[in-house]
Design a protein around this motif. Structure first.
Motif, PDB file in Angstrom:
ATOM      1  N   TYR A 154       0.811  -1.225   0.000  1.00  0.00           N
ATOM      2  CA  TYR A 154       0.000   0.000   0.000  1.00  0.00           C
ATOM      3  C   TYR A 154       0.844   1.275   0.000  1.00  0.00           C
ATOM      4  CZ  TYR A 154      -2.290  -3.675   2.793  1.00  0.00           C
ATOM      5  OH  TYR A 154      -2.718  -4.870   3.308  1.00  0.00           O
ATOM      6  N   GLU A 199      -1.560  -8.723   0.833  1.00  0.00           N
ATOM      7  CA  GLU A 199      -3.025  -8.763   0.985  1.00  0.00           C
ATOM      8  C   GLU A 199      -3.714  -8.081  -0.193  1.00  0.00           C
ATOM      9  OE1 GLU A 199      -3.721  -7.110   4.879  1.00  0.00           O
ATOM     10  OE2 GLU A 199      -3.424  -9.037   5.844  1.00  0.00           O
ATOM     11  N   ILE A 202      -7.315  -6.992  -0.120  1.00  0.00           N
ATOM     12  CA  ILE A 202      -7.835  -6.067   0.895  1.00  0.00           C
ATOM     13  C   ILE A 202      -8.786  -5.027   0.285  1.00  0.00           C
ATOM     14  CG2 ILE A 202      -6.044  -4.270   0.857  1.00  0.00           C
ATOM     15  CD1 ILE A 202      -6.531  -5.699   4.107  1.00  0.00           C
TER      16      ILE A 202
HETATM   17  C1  BG6 Z   1      -2.578  -6.801   8.112  1.00  0.00           C
HETATM   18  C2  BG6 Z   1      -1.618  -5.884   7.388  1.00  0.00           C
HETATM   19  O1  BG6 Z   1      -3.781  -6.856   7.461  1.00  0.00           O
HETATM   20  O2  BG6 Z   1      -2.943  -6.416   9.381  1.00  0.00           O
HETATM   21  C3  BG6 Z   1      -0.594  -5.230   8.309  1.00  0.00           C
HETATM   22  O3  BG6 Z   1      -0.946  -6.576   6.357  1.00  0.00           O
HETATM   23  C4  BG6 Z   1      -1.309  -4.710   9.520  1.00  0.00           C
HETATM   24  O4  BG6 Z   1       0.086  -4.237   7.600  1.00  0.00           O
HETATM   25  C5  BG6 Z   1      -1.946  -5.893  10.228  1.00  0.00           C
HETATM   26  O5  BG6 Z   1      -0.491  -3.966  10.352  1.00  0.00           O
HETATM   27  C6  BG6 Z   1      -2.592  -5.544  11.529  1.00  0.00           C
HETATM   28  O6  BG6 Z   1      -3.545  -4.538  11.346  1.00  0.00           O
HETATM   29  P1  BG6 Z   1      -3.477  -3.194  12.159  1.00  0.00           P
HETATM   30  O7  BG6 Z   1      -4.560  -2.359  11.590  1.00  0.00           O
HETATM   31  O8  BG6 Z   1      -3.713  -3.565  13.561  1.00  0.00           O
HETATM   32  O9  BG6 Z   1      -2.121  -2.634  11.934  1.00  0.00           O
END
Ligand code: BG6
Length: 487
Positions: A154, A199, A202
């Motif tokens: 991203y 991902e 996403i």
């Molecule tokens: C995953 C992503 O979906 O979730 C990470 O690939 C992300 O980059 C992780 O940090 C945890 O989510 P969050 O929103 O708690 O950082």
């Protein structure tokens, strides 16, 4: 032994979430450089100048684009957590030494596109960025790690959005493939395992995605799937031994009721969110049920050349993340019954506990999910993300005591072990955010995932010192025993 003796153990981080040094070493800005931190209930926001030159903000999205006529802008009165993040850029030697001390045999990070090609093909390669990652990967190799490297997380340079209008434009495919070619060529002797898009699913439309955004995302996703396949072909041309994986955000949902419509909706959620991308990347063509999805959101333009590329550029392994599970229903629910989740909010499951962000802790769901994808793809699997976000600080003794993290990983590794014993073809496990970093969803530094504590909060207080949490020593023991000693 339950795990094969060459099973890969390690941790996972990502460029934009850990490096900081947002404007050093020739790097250009990325969208998260304009984001501020959210909270346990609020996602992160991006700030900019609107069409009238006024300060404006909106929720950040993984393929972020500003509304028409708006401009990226930093504001002195805001704090941007990604600017410094955990400052891995200046601490990588210390951080890799800590990973080595835990016994890592692999580690996963992403390469910042904006460090390697800050202004895209037009601006050429930034040698300083290339050298930075060469140092990181060389050191990892010296420590005996077999790194698994992600190309895109991203963080395309915003200059590419300005030049091409973002992922709607097929020019982004060429941009990405060129960036990938530079990385494969530069690091092929140091890195053998790659993943194209983190991902990639996403951006798949969810039940609450506005129709216009959903239609747009189906096109973006098509361009990203083609870009990923093309990059995979390029990697194999550069060196036939390079292994290039897909990386898909995990999905484990249960029907709320025995109503057959709930069961069908749950299966369709899996098809939409996980299968649509994973099937395409692992099998080389869109699955038949894509018709149902395209009937809803429109069909992207798929040329014969795209089809050939998707087929030729199939992924060598399936990387994925798994954090929590959710619930699907076609019935009305009360707002009190809802809770948070990684991508989409969901419904509370009375059998599960939740963290402060409402993510439902479900190790049995992890085992179930491993079996589903093992049966479906019959391909080597790599869990590159699994972890729990917690609010933590060091205690008076200078140590961050994190029993909840140990309990989370212990339960998940136990279930993973059972799955492997039952035949799941998993070759590695990296815990998410092994060194505290910025949250992707909320932009918080207060949401900690690491075995290593980093002294930095959402407001920018902290001196960035590192310290070993209790979980550090626990995971060290797990690795040493190849997953046999989980106590
Ligand atoms: C995953 C992503 O979906 O979730 C990470 O690939 C992300 O980059 C992780 O940090 C945890 O989510 P969050 O929103 O708690 O950082």
């Amino acid at each position: 032994m339950s795990f094969p003796k060459d099973f890969l153990w390690g941790g996972s981080i990502s460029a934009a979430q850990i490096e900081g040094a947002w404007n050093e070493g020739g790097k250009s800005p990325v969208s998260v450089d304009y984001c501020t931190a959210g909270s346990t209930t609020g996602r992160r926001e991006i700030w900019y100048l609107d069409q009238n030159g006024q300060k404006a903000h909106k929720m950040w999205e993984p393929v972020d684009e500003l509304p028409e006529g708006c401009q990226y802008q930093l504001f002195d009165d805001l704090h941007y957590t990604n600017h410094v993040a955990s400052d891995f850029y200046h601490h990588y030697q210390e951080d890799l030494a800590l990973m080595h001390e835990m016994g890592y045999t692999t580690f996963n990070t992403s390469i910042s596109w904006a460090r390697i090609m800050p202004y895209g093909i037009k601006g050429g390669v930034n040698q300083e960025g290339v050298e930075f990652y060469r140092h990181v990967f060389t050191l990892a190799r010296e420590y005996g790690m077999d790194p698994v490297i992600t190309l895109y997380k991203y963080d395309e340079p915003v200059s590419l959005n300005e030049q091409h209008g973002g992922w709607r434009n097929r020019a982004m495919i060429d941009e990405f493939v060129e960036f990938a070619r530079v990385c494969f060529t530069e690091y092929k002797d140091l890195v053998n395992k790659w993943m194209t898009f983190n991902e990639i699913n996403i951006i798949m439309p969810q039940t609450d995605t506005p129709l216009e955004t959903a239609k747009r995302n189906i096109i973006y996703l098509h361009n990203q799937l083609v870009a990923a396949a093309k990059a995979t072909i390029v990697a194999h041309e550069i060196d036939a031994n390079l292994k290039v994986g897909a990386m898909i955000c995990g999905n484990m949902n249960y029907p709320l009721t025995p109503d057959p419509l709930d069961a069908l909706a749950t299966y369709e959620r899996f098809q939409d969110f996980f299968g649509y991308s994973a099937d395409t990347q692992m099998r080389g063509y869109y699955p038949p049920y894509a018709k149902r999805i395209w009937a809803q959101y429109g069909k992207p333009e798929i040329t014969q050349e795209d089809k050939d590329i998707l087929m030729k550029g199939k992924s060598d392994f399936l990387g994925f993340s798994y954090y929590a599970s959710g619930i699907v229903t076609t019935h009305e629910i009360e707002s009190d019954d809802t809770t948070g989740g990684n991508v989409l909010g969901t419904i509370k499951n009375p059998y599960l506990e939740r963290n402060e962000w409402g993510w439902q802790i479900d190790p049995v769901g992890f085992k179930h999910f491993l079996h589903i994808i093992n049966d479906r793809y019959n391909a080597p699997l790599f869990d590159v993300e699994n972890g729990i976000g917690l609010i933590e600080t060091e205690d008076e003794d200078g140590v961050c005591h994190d029993p909840a993290r140990i309990a989370y990983h212990k339960a998940h590794i136990q279930c993973m072990k059972e799955a492997v014993e039952e035949g799941v073809n998993l070759f590695g496990y990296t815990t998410w955010g092994c060194i505290d970093l910025v949250s992707a969803g909320t932009g918080q530094m207060d949401k900690k995932y690491g075995f290593v504590y980093v002294d930095m909060d959402d407001q920018g207080n902290g001196d960035l010192h590192r310290s070993r949490k209790d979980s550090f020593y626990w995971y060290q023991k797990v690795i040493k025993s190849n997953g046999e000693d989980l106590d």
